[in-house]
Design an enzyme around this catalytic site. Structure first.
Site, PDB file in Angstrom:
ATOM      1  CG  HIS A 178      -1.928   1.048   1.252  1.00 45.70           C
ATOM      2  ND1 HIS A 178      -3.187   0.857   0.716  1.00 45.70           N
ATOM      3  CD2 HIS A 178      -1.893   2.319   1.699  1.00 45.70           C
ATOM      4  CE1 HIS A 178      -3.885   1.962   0.840  1.00 45.70           C
ATOM      5  NE2 HIS A 178      -3.121   2.882   1.435  1.00 45.70           N
TER       6      HIS A 178
ATOM      7  CB  CYS B  94      -5.665   5.877  -0.889  1.00 43.45           C
ATOM      8  SG  CYS B  94      -5.033   6.286  -2.520  1.00 43.45           S
TER       9      CYS B  94
ATOM     10  CD  GLU C 127       0.578  11.450   0.371  1.00 45.00           C
ATOM     11  OE1 GLU C 127       0.471  11.001   1.510  1.00 45.00           O
ATOM     12  OE2 GLU C 127      -0.391  11.608  -0.380  1.00 45.00           O
TER      13      GLU C 127
ATOM     14  CG  ASP D 235       2.930   4.808 -10.351  1.00 47.20           C
ATOM     15  OD1 ASP D 235       3.674   5.101  -9.385  1.00 47.20           O
ATOM     16  OD2 ASP D 235       2.109   3.883 -10.315  1.00 47.20           O
TER      17      ASP D 235
ATOM     18  NE  ARG E 273       2.569   4.076  -6.876  1.00 49.88           N
ATOM     19  CZ  ARG E 273       1.364   3.521  -6.832  1.00 49.88           C
ATOM     20  NH1 ARG E 273       0.872   3.123  -5.667  1.00 49.88           N
ATOM     21  NH2 ARG E 273       0.666   3.351  -7.924  1.00 49.88           N
TER      22      ARG E 273
ATOM     23  CB  THR F 138      -2.510  -5.146  -6.341  1.00 52.39           C
ATOM     24  OG1 THR F 138      -2.268  -3.927  -7.046  1.00 52.39           O
ATOM     25  CG2 THR F 138      -1.984  -6.290  -7.198  1.00 52.39           C
TER      26      THR F 138
ATOM     27  CE  LYS G 233       0.710  -1.271  -5.625  1.00 53.98           C
ATOM     28  NZ  LYS G 233      -0.415  -1.078  -4.681  1.00 53.98           N
TER      29      LYS G 233
END
Ligand code: GTP
Length: 386
Positions: free
Chosen positions: A190, A206, A231, A265, A267, A288, A293
Site C-alpha cells: 500500500h 486509498c 505519497e 507513477d 513508485r 491489487t 506493481k
C-alpha cells in the site's frame, strides 16, 4: 478558443488548439502529454508557469534508487485494533531514503533483521525493541514485573529461559504449518495517501483500500500489508496537492503529474520486496488491481505472486456493503453507515462518487489497472478526462 479532441475514447476539451503538426489533435497519450507540456511552457494568461523563479523544480521522483537495497526492522509492537483484531506494526529503516516504511503483520510472520542479535544488547533491550517470542503478558503474569530498566539476575535468567521456550514453540508451529498446509500468505503493498487515509478525501479510494486490506488480512489471520511512504505515487504530498489544483482545472491525474514534471507513477517496489524477504515470504497472494506493481515486484526475482486478489471499490461492490451492514464490527467505526452521519462524514453509501469514479476510471483507462468499470461509471466518465 476551446479545442476538442478524442483520446482513448474520451472527449478532451482544451482552451488552446493542438500543435500545427497534429491537425486532428493528439492521437496517442504521449502526444496529448507533449501537447499539454507545450502549452505550459508558452507564456499565457490562462496557463501560468508552474514553477516560480524562486523555487527549483521538484526532483524527479522517478529515479529508481533500487540498487543494493538494505533494510532493517528497528522495532515491532503489538497494535490491538478497534475491530477486535490484533496486528504487529514493524518499522523499517533502509539505505535508500530516510523514510519509515512499515509492515503491518498479521499472524506468525517474523522479521529476520529484527530477530538478529544486535551488538551489546541485553534481553531487556530485545524485548523493548519487539524481538521477543510469545506474548509479553505471559512474562508479566509469571514475574513480579513491571520490569525495570535493570533486571535482577533472577529476572534475567527467567526471561532468557522463557524466551528460549517461546522461540521453540514458534519454530515447532512453523514446521507443522509448512508440512500441514503450506499456506501462502495474503499480502498487500500500500502506498501512503494522507488525503485518502487521514482526512477521508473522496478524490481517491486509498483510504477504503487500506481499510479493506486490513479487514481481509484480519480475516485471513496471516499475512502483511507493506505500507510504503510513497505519497502521491511517489511525488510527495506537496506536489500531489498542486496536482489536485491542476485536476480542478480539468486535467486528469496522469496529466497533472506530467505537467508538474513528474512521471505518471514514480513508485518503486524494491523496499517492499526487501521487506517481504525479511519476513520470510517467497510466494504471496497479492491484493491489487495494478499489474505494474506485480511486474515490478516479481522483477527482483525473490517473490512470486501466485495469485492476484482484486480490490473492488466499496461503492461498486454491493455484496461488500451488505457485509458491512450486517457485520459492522469488521469495519472501522468511522466508515460504518450508522456512525458516519453522526461524525459529519460521508457514509460509504454517500461517497462523493463523481470524483472518485473519475479517479478510478483513469486508473483503468490510462494506467492499465485491472477492474471492470460498471456501465454507470464508464458512461459518466466518458466525456471527461479527469
Ligand atoms: N500524484 C497523485 N497521486 C495520487 C492521486 N490520488 C491518489 N494518489 C496516490 O496514489 C497512490 C495509490 O495509488 P493507486 O493508483 O490508487 O493504487 P495502486 O497502489 O497503484 O494500485 P492498487 O494496488 O490496486 O491499490 C497513493 O500514494 C496516493 O497518495 C492523485 O490525484 N495524484
Amino acid at each position: 478558443m476551446a479545442t476538442a479532441f478524442t483520446l482513448f475514447g474520451m472527449n478532451v476539451v482544451h482552451d488552446r488548439a493542438p500543435p500545427q503538426t497534429q491537425a486532428d489533435g493528439p492521437t496517442t497519450y504521449q502526444e496529448y502529454i507533449d501537447f499539454l507540456k507545450q502549452q505550459v511552457h508558452r507564456p499565457s494568461a490562462v496557463t501560468p508557469s508552474l514553477h516560480s523563479a524562486t523555487h527549483s523544480p521538484p526532483s524527479s521522483a522517478a529515479a529508481p534508487r533500487d540498487k543494493d537495497i538494505r533494510i532493517q526492522c528497528q522495532v515491532r509492537a503489538r497494535i490491538p485494533t478497534n475491530e477486535g483484531g490484533e496486528m504487529y506494526l514493524h518499522l523499517y529503516k533502509n539505505n535508500q531514503d530516510s523514510k519509515e516504511h512499515l509492515a503491518i503483520v498479521y499472524g506468525d510472520l517474523r522479521s529476520r533483521s529484527l530477530d538478529d542479535a544486535w551488538a551489546n544488547e541485553t534481553i531487556l533491550n530485545r524485548v523493548v525493541r519487539g524481538a521477543y517470542y510469545g506474548k509479553l503478558e505471559e512474562i508479566v503474569a509469571a514475574t513480579d514485573v513491571p520490569v525495570a530498566q535493570q533486571l535482577t539476575p533472577d529476572q534475567m535468567v527467567f526471561l532468557e529461559q522463557q524466551q528460549q521456550q517461546a522461540k521453540r514453540k514458534w519454530e515447532q508451529q512453523q514446521q507443522q504449518q509448512q508440512t500441514e498446509t503450506a499456506k501462502i500468505p495474503l499480502a498487500r503493498i500500500h502506498s501512503e495517501c494522507f488525503t485518502g487515509e487521514t482526512v477521508h478525501s473522496g478524490r481517491c479510494d486509498c483510504g477504503e483500500q487500506l481499510d479493506e486490506a486490513m479487514r481481509q488480512l484480519q480475516l485471513a489471520g496471516r499475512g502483511v500489508i507493506v505500507y510504503l511512504r510513497q505519497e502521491g505515487r511517489g511525488i510527495g504530498l506537496l506536489e500531489k496537492l498542486k496536482a489536485y489544483n491542476l485536476q480542478d482545472l480539468g486535467h486528469d491525474t496522469v496529466a497533472a503529474n506530467v505537467l508538474l514534471n513528474h512521471p505518471a507513477d514514480g513508485r518503486t517496489y524494491g523496499i517492499a520486496n526487501a521487506i517481504f524477504k525479511d519476513l520470510g515470504l517467497t510466494q504471496v497472494h497479492l491484493l491489487t488491481n495494478n499489474p505494474d506493481k506485480i511486474q515490478q515486484l516479481e522483477s527482483y526475482g525473490d517473490i512470486k505472486v501466485l495469485e492476484r486478489r482484486e480490490m473492488v471499490p466499496r461503492s461498486w461492490n454491493a455484496p461488500n456493503d451488505l457485509l458491512m451492514a450486517t457485520q459492522p464490527h469488521l469495519y472501522p467505526l468511522d466508515r460504518t453507515p450508522s456512525s458516519s452521519p453522526a461524525l459529519g462524514m460521508s457514509s460509504v453509501f454517500d461517497l462523493p462518487k463523481k470524483e472518485l469514479d473519475r479517479y478510478l476510471a483513469v486508473k483503468v483507462k490510462k494506467m492499465g489497472h485491472i477492474l471492470d468499470l460498471p456501465d454507470s461509471v464508464s458512461s459518466s466518465t466518458a466525456s471527461s478526462p479527469k
